[in-house]
Design a protein around this motif. Structure first.
Motif, PDB file in Angstrom:
ATOM      1  N   VAL A 352       1.026  -1.369   0.111  1.00 53.64           N
ATOM      2  CA  VAL A 352      -0.494  -0.256   0.200  1.00 53.64           C
ATOM      3  C   VAL A 352       0.658   1.349  -0.112  1.00 53.64           C
ATOM      4  O   VAL A 352       0.480   2.034  -0.853  1.00 53.64           O
ATOM      5  CB  VAL A 352      -0.729  -0.067   1.322  1.00 53.64           C
ATOM      6  N   ALA A 353       1.420   1.340   1.031  1.00 54.62           N
ATOM      7  CA  ALA A 353       2.540   2.510   0.920  1.00 54.62           C
ATOM      8  C   ALA A 353       3.279   2.427  -0.655  1.00 54.62           C
ATOM      9  O   ALA A 353       3.906   3.643  -0.707  1.00 54.62           O
ATOM     10  CB  ALA A 353       3.897   2.201   1.855  1.00 54.62           C
ATOM     11  N   TRP A 354       4.426   1.941  -0.811  1.00 55.17           N
ATOM     12  CA  TRP A 354       4.717   1.478  -2.473  1.00 55.17           C
ATOM     13  C   TRP A 354       4.005   1.519  -3.665  1.00 55.17           C
ATOM     14  O   TRP A 354       4.194   2.949  -4.265  1.00 55.17           O
ATOM     15  CB  TRP A 354       5.378   0.193  -2.397  1.00 55.17           C
ATOM     16  N   ASN A 355       2.588   1.833  -3.333  1.00 46.92           N
ATOM     17  CA  ASN A 355       1.758   2.342  -4.351  1.00 46.92           C
ATOM     18  C   ASN A 355       1.207   3.682  -3.927  1.00 46.92           C
ATOM     19  O   ASN A 355       0.782   4.482  -5.404  1.00 46.92           O
ATOM     20  CB  ASN A 355       0.327   1.535  -4.132  1.00 46.92           C
ATOM     21  N   MET A 356       1.168   4.337  -2.989  1.00 46.27           N
ATOM     22  CA  MET A 356       0.389   5.056  -2.872  1.00 46.27           C
ATOM     23  C   MET A 356       2.046   6.482  -2.486  1.00 46.27           C
ATOM     24  O   MET A 356       1.619   7.493  -2.470  1.00 46.27           O
ATOM     25  CB  MET A 356      -0.258   5.307  -1.074  1.00 46.27           C
ATOM     26  N   SER A 357       3.408   6.019  -3.481  1.00 43.70           N
ATOM     27  CA  SER A 357       4.137   6.880  -3.046  1.00 43.70           C
ATOM     28  C   SER A 357       4.177   8.559  -3.397  1.00 43.70           C
ATOM     29  O   SER A 357       5.689   8.861  -3.342  1.00 43.70           O
ATOM     30  CB  SER A 357       5.725   6.325  -2.506  1.00 43.70           C
ATOM     31  N   GLU A 358       3.781   8.542  -4.790  1.00 46.26           N
ATOM     32  CA  GLU A 358       3.381   9.254  -5.776  1.00 46.26           C
ATOM     33  C   GLU A 358       5.143   9.109  -6.595  1.00 46.26           C
ATOM     34  O   GLU A 358       5.328  10.392  -6.165  1.00 46.26           O
ATOM     35  CB  GLU A 358       2.924  10.225  -5.418  1.00 46.26           C
ATOM     36  N   ARG A 359       5.557   8.064  -6.839  1.00 41.92           N
ATOM     37  CA  ARG A 359       7.180   8.299  -6.867  1.00 41.92           C
ATOM     38  C   ARG A 359       7.397   8.869  -8.416  1.00 41.92           C
ATOM     39  O   ARG A 359       8.313   9.831  -8.245  1.00 41.92           O
ATOM     40  CB  ARG A 359       7.897   6.725  -6.775  1.00 41.92           C
ATOM     41  N   LYS A 360       6.592   8.252  -8.913  1.00 42.08           N
ATOM     42  CA  LYS A 360       7.276   9.331 -10.196  1.00 42.08           C
ATOM     43  C   LYS A 360       6.498  10.736 -10.834  1.00 42.08           C
ATOM     44  O   LYS A 360       7.761  11.920 -10.956  1.00 42.08           O
ATOM     45  CB  LYS A 360       6.124   8.617 -11.294  1.00 42.08           C
ATOM     46  N   GLU A 361       5.510  11.440  -9.876  1.00 41.41           N
ATOM     47  CA  GLU A 361       5.290  12.275  -9.654  1.00 41.41           C
ATOM     48  C   GLU A 361       6.285  13.105  -9.390  1.00 41.41           C
ATOM     49  O   GLU A 361       6.471  14.354  -9.211  1.00 41.41           O
ATOM     50  CB  GLU A 361       3.586  12.784  -8.733  1.00 41.41           C
ATOM     51  N   PHE A 362       7.052  12.183  -7.529  1.00 45.32           N
ATOM     52  CA  PHE A 362       8.436  13.307  -6.924  1.00 45.32           C
ATOM     53  C   PHE A 362       9.238  13.660  -8.085  1.00 45.32           C
ATOM     54  O   PHE A 362       9.380  14.280  -7.786  1.00 45.32           O
ATOM     55  CB  PHE A 362       8.212  11.826  -5.304  1.00 45.32           C
ATOM     56  N   ALA A 363       9.487  12.745  -9.213  1.00 45.68           N
ATOM     57  CA  ALA A 363      10.722  12.451  -9.589  1.00 45.68           C
ATOM     58  C   ALA A 363      10.533  13.450 -10.134  1.00 45.68           C
ATOM     59  O   ALA A 363      11.273  14.617 -10.709  1.00 45.68           O
ATOM     60  CB  ALA A 363      10.801  10.934 -10.454  1.00 45.68           C
ATOM     61  N   HIS A 364       9.038  13.258 -11.255  1.00 50.04           N
ATOM     62  CA  HIS A 364       8.825  14.647 -11.985  1.00 50.04           C
ATOM     63  C   HIS A 364       8.978  15.773 -11.674  1.00 50.04           C
ATOM     64  O   HIS A 364       9.758  16.805 -12.253  1.00 50.04           O
ATOM     65  CB  HIS A 364       7.405  14.266 -12.534  1.00 50.04           C
ATOM     66  N   VAL A 365       9.003  16.892 -10.427  1.00 45.19           N
ATOM     67  CA  VAL A 365       8.603  17.532 -10.268  1.00 45.19           C
ATOM     68  C   VAL A 365       9.936  17.575  -9.611  1.00 45.19           C
ATOM     69  O   VAL A 365      10.348  19.289  -9.504  1.00 45.19           O
ATOM     70  CB  VAL A 365       7.947  18.018  -9.011  1.00 45.19           C
ATOM     71  N   LEU A 366      10.860  17.118  -9.460  1.00 45.30           N
ATOM     72  CA  LEU A 366      12.175  17.107  -8.738  1.00 45.30           C
ATOM     73  C   LEU A 366      12.930  17.734  -9.588  1.00 45.30           C
ATOM     74  O   LEU A 366      14.101  18.896  -9.596  1.00 45.30           O
ATOM     75  CB  LEU A 366      12.348  15.969  -8.534  1.00 45.30           C
ATOM     76  N   LYS A 367      12.785  17.204 -10.650  1.00 44.52           N
ATOM     77  CA  LYS A 367      13.778  17.194 -12.283  1.00 44.52           C
ATOM     78  C   LYS A 367      13.019  18.559 -12.462  1.00 44.52           C
ATOM     79  O   LYS A 367      14.713  18.983 -13.370  1.00 44.52           O
ATOM     80  CB  LYS A 367      12.940  16.396 -13.293  1.00 44.52           C
ATOM     81  N   THR A 368      12.351  19.825 -12.350  1.00 44.26           N
ATOM     82  CA  THR A 368      12.289  21.184 -12.635  1.00 44.26           C
ATOM     83  C   THR A 368      12.916  22.165 -12.006  1.00 44.26           C
ATOM     84  O   THR A 368      13.833  23.044 -12.154  1.00 44.26           O
ATOM     85  CB  THR A 368      10.476  21.420 -11.777  1.00 44.26           C
TER      86      THR A 368
END
Length: 589
Positions: A352-368
């Motif tokens: 559940v934690a892995w699925n809710m982590s929003e890791r892709k969105e996190f990395a996307h915002v971090l790239k900016t």
């Protein structure tokens, strides 16, 4: 959303689909309900009570046809913190207060306000919550003994390190079996609830081969009752309510965000449309009632809602059936739940934690690599290292500061003059230069909102001009969409300073909101109602009529096309005969 609209065209076939969807989601909800309760620091049955009561009421009273409500991972850190700091009974009271806040938000139609929480803040605290949930299950996965739960992440990590020597290989083996099933089954048999299957299989293996060698729900929390508890109101005083209000507010905001996000996801999957304010009221009522039966805070669950839709749900009846299924399982199978190993629950929450982590969105915002990245990281770190309340507060404050700065940077104040080579003699900044700048008329183009974050910058730019004592100040405000009290105060200061020095202020092209605001404050009368113009050209024509023509004699700036005539006695006679008054400029706002 009218009640009749939720069941328009309903049929026996629709009921059959709702029963099937409700049964499947109810089965899936059982292990999650117990897992989230344990992770929140309370007994597993309290999660089941929440799913039964809140799950039914959220579907019955909410604003989405497909919403499935219950305990979710988003609440885990804040609920655990309340339990550790205040105890279980005060957690119930915090849930009731959060429910009242949610109801008030819905009643006063504040559902849309939640949409204004910046994405970096929500991604930051959601990812932080995921880390807390995942790390909080390491001890159960490894079967560590004599562990104590702490409010803070680093303290819990230290606790794990201290007790690593108590590692139980049997617990880890059972956890690995459950995790393997959860990861593999959806790829082979997507219709089978993998978490429930993993829980059942690993529990059977543990009972047959490792009985008495690993911690179970029964050995840790006692037997799970096979009936619902009696209605009971938690003790409260005004002092306790004030003490719990900050936590209740965070619970309400998290619940509102997750429930409305889940409703939006449901709309996207079905083409329906939810009622956000009704959803908040339904969520609020559910959170007021559930604690009266021992339940913890609940909200809309995105994954369970999506599962409900995928399995053919047609109406809110599927959500009500889901609550009934969990109640039936509680009555019939409660004794068997006591044999479930804690290590079997750990992989469910980890996934559940892995699925809710929003890791892709996190990395996307971090790239900016922008201020959004900074807000994201700070919110994330504060969620993990301190608490959710602090993280949300700091994240929102930072987002507001960044927003104000961005709005401030948008505001530009530019000195301009007409360009005679252009059609309609449009005013341009490049026309202002040494030797070509009218000493008596200053024209400024203001672009951007005049609000508290930028108004001082606006005033400073204009006051620098006032030191030159021009006779007329023309403000082009066609691109000022908004003015607030601070902006109006700074504009008032400019007008008063200018009038006190014997000058006049003209305003051209002002938009509806700023003009209406100036009427309310009376500043439009101070400026003079005849000093407002629709077009800059009209304002310039009027300004040229206010000049001290003696100062124009011999002037070589030639800022306007009339200046050549005004600089000589002969030309001024022509001006006085009305040559200029009949030639109105066409410059737009």
């Amino acid at each position: 959303m009218k009640w009749s609209g939720r069941f328009e065209g309903y049929s026996f076939h629709s009921l059959r689909r709702d029963l099937i969807a409700g049964l499947i989601v109810g089965v899936i909800a059982i292990p999650l309900a117990m897992s989230f309760a344990i992770a929140s620091g309370v007994k597993p049955q309290f999660g089941i009570y929440t799913t039964i009561i809140a799950g039914f009421l959220i579907s019955f009273l909410g604003g989405s046809k497909f919403q499935i409500g219950g305990p979710t991972g988003a609440f885990v850190p804040i609920l655990l913190g309340i339990v550790l700091q205040y105890g279980y009974e005060k957690l119930l009271l915090a849930g009731i207060l959060a429910g009242v806040i949610l109801m008030l938000m819905g009643i006063f139609k504040l559902g849309l306000l939640i949409q204004f929480i910046p994405r970096p803040v929500t991604i930051g605290f959601t990812s932080g919550i995921a880390v807390i949930i995942f790390s909080g299950q390491i001890a159960n996965f490894l079967g560590l003994q004599n562990m104590k739960s702490h409010e803070y992440f680093l303290t819990n990590m230290k606790e794990i390190g201290i007790h690593l020597s108590t590692w139980n290989i049997y617990s880890t083996l059972i956890a690995a079996i459950c995790l393997t099933i959860i990861l593999i089954i959806p790829k082979i048999f997507p219709k089978i609830p993998a978490s429930l299957l993993g829980l059942v299989v690993s529990s059977v293996v543990a009972t047959v081969f490792f009985n008495g060698k690993i911690e179970t729900i029964g050995s840790t929390y006692g037997a799970i009752p096979d009936k619902m508890p009696m209605l009971s109101m938690p003790h409260f005083t005004l002092e306790i309510i004030i003490q719990l209000l900050p936590a209740a507010f965070v619970i309400a905001m998290l619940g509102g965000i997750e429930s409305l996000l889940s409703a939006v996801v449901a709309d996207g999957m079905t083409g329906s449309r939810h009622n956000s304010n009704r959803e908040l009221i339904g969520q609020g009522i559910a959170n007021v009632v559930a604690p009266l039966f021992g339940g913890i805070p609940a909200t809309g669950a995105i994954a369970r809602t999506a599962t409900n839709i995928k399995n053919g749900a047609v109406s809110p009846i599927s959500g009500m059936v889901h609550g009934g299924v969990v109640l039936l399982v509680l009555v019939l199978l409660a004794p068997f739940a006591s044999t479930i190993p804690l290590s079997s629950m750990a992989p469910i929450l980890m996934v559940v934690a892995w699925n809710m982590s929003e890791r892709k969105e996190f990395a996307h915002v971090l790239k900016t690599k922008t201020s959004d990245s900074i807000i994201l990281v700070i919110t994330f770190l504060l969620t993990v290292l301190t608490n959710l309340t602090t993280a949300v507060e700091v994240g929102l404050v930072l987002a507001v500061i960044v927003f104000v700065k961005r709005m401030r940077d948008i505001l530009t104040v530019t000195k301009v003059l007409p360009d005679p080579s252009m059609k309609n003699e449009k005013v341009k900044s490049y026309m202002v230069k040494e030797g070509h700048d009218c000493p008596q008329i200053s024209i400024y183009t203001i672009e951007g909102p005049l609000f508290f974050g930028a108004a001082n910058r606006f005033e400073k730019s204009i006051l620098d001009t006032i030191r030159l004592h021009p006779k007329v100040l023309l403000l082009r405000m066609g691109k000022v969409p908004f003015i607030d009290a601070t902006g109006e105060a700074n504009l008032t200061s400019i007008v008063n300073h200018f009038k006190n020095s014997g000058g006049i202020v003209l305003i051209s092209g002002i938009q509806f909101q700023p003009r209406a605001y100036l009427r309310k404050t009376g500043l439009d009368q101070t400026v003079g109602k005849n000093h407002f113009f629709d077009h800059t050209g009209e304002a310039i024509t009027f300004a040229l009529g206010q000049l001290d023509y003696n100062q124009c004699l011999g002037c070589q700036h030639f800022a306007f096309r009339e200046c050549a005539a005004l600089s000589s006695h002969t030309g001024q006679k022509e001006v006085h005969r009305g040559a200029m008054s009949t030639d109105v400029r066409k410059e737009t706002p």
